[in-house]
Design a protein around this motif. Structure first.
Motif, short mmCIF file in Angstrom:
data_model
loop_
_atom_site.label_atom_id
_atom_site.label_comp_id
_atom_site.label_asym_id
_atom_site.label_seq_id
_atom_site.Cartn_x
_atom_site.Cartn_y
_atom_site.Cartn_z
N GLY A 173 0.82 -1.20 0.00
CA GLY A 173 0.00 0.00 0.00
C GLY A 173 0.86 1.25 0.00
O GLY A 173 1.99 1.27 -0.49
N ALA A 174 0.34 2.32 0.60
CA ALA A 174 1.04 3.60 0.64
C ALA A 174 2.27 3.51 1.54
O ALA A 174 2.19 2.96 2.63
CB ALA A 174 0.10 4.71 1.13
N GLY A 175 3.38 4.10 1.07
CA GLY A 175 4.61 4.01 1.85
C GLY A 175 5.42 5.29 1.85
O GLY A 175 6.61 5.26 2.16
N SER A 176 4.79 6.41 1.53
CA SER A 176 5.54 7.66 1.43
C SER A 176 6.13 8.12 2.75
O SER A 176 7.09 8.89 2.78
CB SER A 176 4.63 8.76 0.86
N GLU A 177 5.56 7.68 3.88
CA GLU A 177 6.06 8.04 5.20
C GLU A 177 6.91 6.94 5.82
O GLU A 177 7.29 7.02 6.98
CB GLU A 177 4.90 8.37 6.14
N GLY A 178 7.19 5.90 5.03
CA GLY A 178 7.99 4.79 5.55
C GLY A 178 7.17 3.76 6.29
O GLY A 178 7.72 2.83 6.90
N GLN A 179 5.82 3.87 6.25
CA GLN A 179 4.96 3.01 7.05
C GLN A 179 4.96 1.56 6.63
O GLN A 179 4.43 0.69 7.34
CB GLN A 179 3.53 3.55 7.06
N LEU A 180 5.57 1.23 5.48
CA LEU A 180 5.64 -0.16 5.03
C LEU A 180 6.83 -0.90 5.66
O LEU A 180 6.87 -2.13 5.65
CB LEU A 180 5.73 -0.25 3.51
N GLY A 181 7.81 -0.16 6.15
CA GLY A 181 8.94 -0.79 6.84
C GLY A 181 9.91 -1.52 5.93
O GLY A 181 10.72 -2.32 6.42
N THR A 182 9.87 -1.25 4.63
CA THR A 182 10.72 -1.97 3.69
C THR A 182 12.04 -1.26 3.42
O THR A 182 12.82 -1.69 2.58
CB THR A 182 9.97 -2.17 2.35
N GLY A 183 12.29 -0.16 4.12
CA GLY A 183 13.53 0.57 3.93
C GLY A 183 13.45 1.68 2.91
O GLY A 183 14.44 2.35 2.64
N GLU A 184 12.26 1.89 2.34
CA GLU A 184 12.09 2.92 1.31
C GLU A 184 10.92 3.83 1.68
O GLU A 184 9.92 3.39 2.26
CB GLU A 184 11.80 2.29 -0.05
N PHE A 185 11.05 5.10 1.30
CA PHE A 185 9.92 6.03 1.35
C PHE A 185 9.30 6.01 -0.04
O PHE A 185 9.62 6.82 -0.90
CB PHE A 185 10.39 7.43 1.74
N LEU A 227 10.41 6.78 19.67
CA LEU A 227 11.87 6.68 19.61
C LEU A 227 12.56 7.90 20.19
O LEU A 227 13.74 7.85 20.51
CB LEU A 227 12.32 6.49 18.15
N GLY A 228 11.86 9.00 20.29
CA GLY A 228 12.46 10.23 20.76
C GLY A 228 12.27 11.34 19.75
O GLY A 228 12.04 11.11 18.56
N LYS A 229 12.38 12.54 20.23
CA LYS A 229 12.14 13.73 19.40
C LYS A 229 13.16 13.88 18.29
O LYS A 229 12.88 14.43 17.23
CB LYS A 229 12.14 14.98 20.29
N GLU A 230 14.38 13.37 18.52
CA GLU A 230 15.45 13.57 17.56
C GLU A 230 15.34 12.65 16.35
O GLU A 230 16.09 12.80 15.38
CB GLU A 230 16.81 13.36 18.24
N PHE A 231 14.41 11.71 16.37
CA PHE A 231 14.29 10.75 15.27
C PHE A 231 13.28 11.25 14.24
O PHE A 231 12.13 11.56 14.59
CB PHE A 231 13.85 9.39 15.79
N PRO A 232 13.66 11.28 12.97
CA PRO A 232 12.69 11.60 11.92
C PRO A 232 11.86 10.36 11.59
O PRO A 232 11.98 9.33 12.25
CB PRO A 232 13.59 11.99 10.74
N SER A 233 11.04 10.46 10.57
CA SER A 233 10.29 9.29 10.12
C SER A 233 11.25 8.18 9.73
O SER A 233 12.34 8.43 9.22
CB SER A 233 9.39 9.66 8.95
N GLN A 234 10.83 6.94 9.97
CA GLN A 234 11.69 5.78 9.75
C GLN A 234 11.09 4.85 8.70
O GLN A 234 9.93 4.45 8.81
CB GLN A 234 11.89 5.01 11.06
N ALA A 235 11.91 4.48 7.71
CA ALA A 235 11.45 3.56 6.66
C ALA A 235 11.71 2.11 7.02
O ALA A 235 11.24 1.21 6.31
CB ALA A 235 12.13 3.89 5.33
N SER A 236 12.45 1.87 8.11
CA SER A 236 12.73 0.51 8.57
C SER A 236 12.35 0.40 10.04
O SER A 236 12.46 1.37 10.80
CB SER A 236 14.21 0.16 8.40
N PRO A 237 11.91 -0.77 10.48
CA PRO A 237 11.54 -0.95 11.90
C PRO A 237 12.69 -0.63 12.84
O PRO A 237 13.83 -1.05 12.62
CB PRO A 237 11.15 -2.42 11.98
N GLN A 238 12.37 0.13 13.89
CA GLN A 238 13.34 0.47 14.92
C GLN A 238 12.80 0.01 16.27
O GLN A 238 11.62 0.14 16.56
CB GLN A 238 13.57 1.99 14.97
N GLN A 239 13.68 -0.56 17.10
CA GLN A 239 13.24 -1.03 18.40
C GLN A 239 12.94 0.16 19.33
O GLN A 239 13.73 1.10 19.40
CB GLN A 239 14.29 -1.93 19.04
N VAL A 240 11.82 0.10 20.01
CA VAL A 240 11.44 1.13 20.98
C VAL A 240 12.17 0.82 22.28
O VAL A 240 11.68 0.05 23.12
CB VAL A 240 9.92 1.18 21.18
#
Length: 888
Positions: free
Chosen positions: A108-120, A170-183
């Motif tokens: 589906g839509a992945g412009s914000e990295g919500q697919l987690g595949t490493g791409e926007f 993740l914290g304020k310093e993190f931008p949008s993430q295209a890959s899963p990051q551990q909380v």
């Protein structure tokens, strides 16, 4: 079978083109295990593990390439035919599923990295596996509008996608993430569920603690009124939900609903559409209970602007909020500016629609709702299946698994499966802590919720088998200890630090360095906030559990004594001693649960040269400001609580001699230097000469002490009596102190008083001696110790308690005055209710006394403020008083 209703304009109900014209009332549908709804598309999980999709497909959210741009009837997602899917979730325009192997697929839509595949990427039409999560077995996934969360079997939480509101945690310093990051903030917390709303997120622990983060503009995080942050970038414990027993969370666009153990529903956040279940005009902040629900709720689901609750006992489905978007004269605007009609969606479901239908699960989307129906009407299914039963759970130790592990034969497959399960649990702080949680009914005011006795019993049972013990040891060493939550701000994460010392493997001699030392290094490197939380947990430990922890680190210190003279290996003892110091301080704050002797390490004096240790300590003091602690040699003098009495005497005597010899060395160096420079000046004499008059010993001594500089007191004392010939080789000094103290402690001198003939001495209430003499008496005590003289000074234990700011007890009063102490004890032991009438006592004592024909003025001292006018009764006789406070 299933039922569905709501808006189907894009085909998201899957009922065909005819259902797209208007809002649809309750209609039958195919067999359904789970449904997930985006803004304009729906995923349907069938009982066989196949995924079907319907609705809008302009961003590829149906898992196939267009055309068509939308599908009015469910079609199977072909790319997932080879997979058995167990969970589905939808964001606004993206989709996620979890397979039975714990793999996650997205599309589906992945412009914000919500697919987690490493791409926007704008869109992805075909489901792709999220590679970053391949090494983790995922249990749950949940989607916000533009972000995603996953909970793994080992208790980790991963997030990816948009982070403009902090919804990734993740914290304020993190931008949008295209890959899963551990909380990382949730590390070590045994979790039961993750949930996501439009731009906010939640995690629910097995103990019922709710953690929220992300957008909070409508107070959808449920934080207290004082916390007005519109964005929270890391998980925050929701205090208002701690004590109500939350078991499930569901999120809408800007509102949240939670279900409790007793079947109550609490809601919070945006109420512009009535989705919180109370009147629009009601102004309430924080979680509020939804009133008017007839019976305990068993199922709960939030759509974007509506909420569904199901009462299984009555079979009633209730709903509140807005229905499908539809132009009308009475349109209103929600908090996002979207115009929707204020329609109670319950009007779309009549009583007859669900008559005789057993509801299994309920699901809600943007403007649609689904229910799955029980196929069996047998009594055991009459109440449906709870959300908690349906949610996959993190790995835990239970009795079934214990029996399975202990019963493993030589069959390789059984052995490998058992090892895999043990490795998964004992490698994860969250899983191990979750295995020993107390029942919620037993969780009280204690800051930790793990059953340490149960853990000890299970560990003892498991480690009797060598292969299990070896597997556990490897897991702790290679995985669990390196992944301890050292920077957590959440108390639940601290439980693992309490559990580890209960495991016999930690106490084994061969593991003291490989496990206990690394545990100590981890604790020593904790953040200040985490360290404070851990100390709070230690304060609540029973004496046996605290002592078990103390003995563990003591044994590890002893194992390192062999390296005392070998650098850098000797430094390994330092983190162990630092942890013991933390435990020692915690024990003091807990009003000395353990005796000080529990911290003694007698092996130090037999293995370590204490003279060398004192010398190291002095060198450390001289260089502490210029060198970091990590570079200085370990010295036990920095941790005096580990010394027993014999060691302390030896250390003190050694230090005294070193100071005295140091003064002599300095003087010798000055003489040599002056000789080289042909300077006739002499250095300060490295001896403290004290000539006193034997006939006026006390006053002459005190007068001369007043003229001495502090630095002189640290030199070797050499006493001489006026008019007497002889060199002081130690005997004169001993005679001096014994004679001096004998005269000063006698009641005739007036410095001290004796309550009874055989009692220790105490300070008179109205001293006739000037206060300065008490100060000088203290200097004399220090001089005697510094010069190795033991003198008889009959102080009671209470004096030393007061010096250490420890409150005296009734036992101390008995030592000072047996008559008063025993009288007070008799009052406490009296079980009658007529104390006031019979004894006629008040809260004061008299100082009247006579000793050696010296009479003391009779003076009454209040034990509590205004004690002389307060009668002692059977109710107030236990009044907590400092019995000696006014006598000091």
């Amino acid at each position: 079978m299933s039922r569905c209703w709501g808006a189907g304009s894009c085909g998201q109900l899957g009922l065909g083109p005819a259902a797209a014209a208007a809002a649809v009332s309750c209609r039958p549908g195919p067999a359904l295990r789970e449904a997930a709804c985006g803004e304009r598309h729906t995923l349907l999980l069938r009982p066989g593990g196949t995924v079907w999709a319907c609705g809008d497909n302009d961003r590829g959210q149906l898992g196939r390439r267009p055309p068509p741009a939308r599908s009015y009837a469910p079609e199977q997602v072909q790319a997932l035919e080879a997979q058995i899917i167990t969970r589905v979730s939808c964001g606004k325009e993206h989709s996620l599923v979890v397979s039975n192997e714990g793999k996650v697929f997205s599309w589906g839509a992945g412009s914000e990295g919500q697919l987690g595949t490493g791409e926007f990427k704008e869109q992805s039409f075909i489901p792709k596996k999220i590679d970053v999560l391949l090494n983790h077995r995922v249990l749950q996934v949940t989607c916000g509008h533009y972000h995603s969360l996953a909970l793994t079997q080992d208790g980790r939480v991963f997030s990816w996608g948009q982070n403009s509101h902090g919804q990734l945690g993740l914290g304020k310093e993190f931008p949008s993430q295209a890959s899963p990051q551990q909380v990382a903030s949730l590390n070590g917390i045994p979790l039961a569920q993750v949930a996501a709303g439009g731009a906010h997120s939640f995690a629910l622990s097995l103990s019922g603690v709710v953690y929220g983060w992300g957008r909070n503009s409508a107070r959808q995080l449920g934080l207290n009124q004082a916390n007005t942050k519109e964005q929270v970038f890391k998980p925050w414990s929701v205090a208002a939900l701690k004590s109500i027993g939350v078991i499930y969370i569901s999120c809408g666009d800007e509102h949240t609903a939670v279900l409790t153990q007793d079947g109550s529903v609490f809601t919070f956040g945006d109420n512009s559409a009535g989705q919180l279940g109370y009147h629009f005009s009601a102004v309430k902040t924080g979680p509020q209970k939804v009133e008017g629900i007839d019976g305990p709720v068993s199922h709960l689901a939030c759509g974007s602007y509506h909420t569904l609750v199901y009462i299984s006992a009555s079979g009633q489905l209730m709903s509140f909020g807005r229905g499908p978007q539809r132009p009308a004269e009475n349109e209103t605007t929600n908090s996002q500016g979207v115009q929707v009609e204020s329609v109670d969606i319950s009007s779309l479901v009549s009583a007859n629609d669900l008559c005789g239908i057993g509801v299994k699960m309920i699901f809600a989307g943007a403007y649609v709702s689904f229910i799955s129906i029980l196929q069996s009407q047998s009594p055991e299914h009459a109440s449906g299946i709870s959300f908690m039963d349906e949610l996959p759970k993190i790995s835990k130790i239970d009795r079934t698994r214990i029996e399975k592990w202990l019963g493993v034969t030589s069959t390789n497959n059984e052995l490998q499966e058992a090892k895999r399960e043990i490795e998964e649990i004992f490698s994860s702080p969250a899983c191990l802590s979750g295995s020993f949680l107390k029942p919620r009914s037993a969780q009280g005011a204690s800051p930790f919720d793990v059953d340490l006795q149960k853990a000890r019993d299970v560990f003892d049972e498991l480690t009797k088998m060598d292969w299990i013990a070896n597997t556990i040891s490897c897991c702790l060493r290679e995985h669990l200890i390196p992944s301890l939550p050292l920077h957590s701000v959440h108390q639940e994460a601290m439980s693992i630090f309490l559990l580890l010392p209960e495991c016999p493997i930690m106490h084994a001699a061969e593991n003291l360095e490989s496990l206990v030392l690394h545990l100590a290094k981890a604790i020593h490197s904790m953040s200040d906030r985490s360290s404070d939380l851990l100390e709070k947990c230690w304060l609540s430990l029973s004496a046996s559990c605290l002592d078990n922890m103390v003995q563990l680190f003591k044994k590890a210190v002893v194992s390192q004594l062999k390296w005392y003279y070998t650098y850098p290996f000797c430094q390994n003892a330092k983190p162990l001693l630092e942890v013991l110091k933390k435990l020692y301080r915690a024990n003091k704050k807990a009003k000395s649960t353990l005796q000080l002797s529990n911290f003694y390490i007698p092996e130090i004096s037999s293995i370590v040269n204490l003279q060398e240790d004192v010398a190291r300590w002095r060198r450390w003091q001289a260089t502490a400001n210029s060198a970091g602690d990590d570079n200085t040699l370990v010295t036990f003098c920095c941790f005096p609580f580990v010394f027993n009495l014999v060691s302390k005497i030896q250390v003190f005597r050694t230090d005294s001699v070193l100071l005295q010899q140091g003064a002599k060395v300095i003087a010798q160096n000055i003489i040599i230097q002056n000789q080289l420079l042909r300077n006739s000046d002499l250095p300060d004499f490295p001896i403290f000469p004290l000539e006193v008059n034997r006939n006026n010993l006390v006053e002459d001594t005190l007068r001369k002490l007043c003229l001495v500089e502090d630095s002189t007191l640290k030199k070797q004392l050499m006493v001489a009596f006026k008019g007497e010939i002889g060199l002081d080789a130690g005997g004169v000094t001993i005679e001096f102190f014994l004679t001096l103290f004998e005269e000063m402690v006698h009641p005739d001198y007036g410095l001290f008083m004796y309550c009874e003939t055989t009692s220790p001495m105490w300070f008179p209430t109205s001293p006739s001696i000037e206060k300065k003499k008490y100060y000088l008496f203290g200097i004399l005590c220090g001089l005697a110790l510094f010069n190795g003289v033991i003198a008889y000074i009959p102080f009671p234990l209470a004096v030393f308690k007061k010096l250490l700011d420890v409150k005296p007890s009734l036992e101390d009063l008995k030592e000072l005055s047996a008559v008063i102490g025993k009288s007070m004890q008799a009052i406490l032991d009296d079980e009658h209710d007529d104390i006031e009438e019979n004894l006629q006592l008040n809260f004061c004592v008299s100082t009247a006394g006579n000793y050696h024909d010296i009479s003391w003025d009779n003076k009454d001292i209040d034990l509590i403020p205004n004690g002389s006018s307060i009668a002692v009764t059977s109710k107030n006789k236990y009044c907590d008083t400092d019995l000696l406070k006014n006598s000091s």
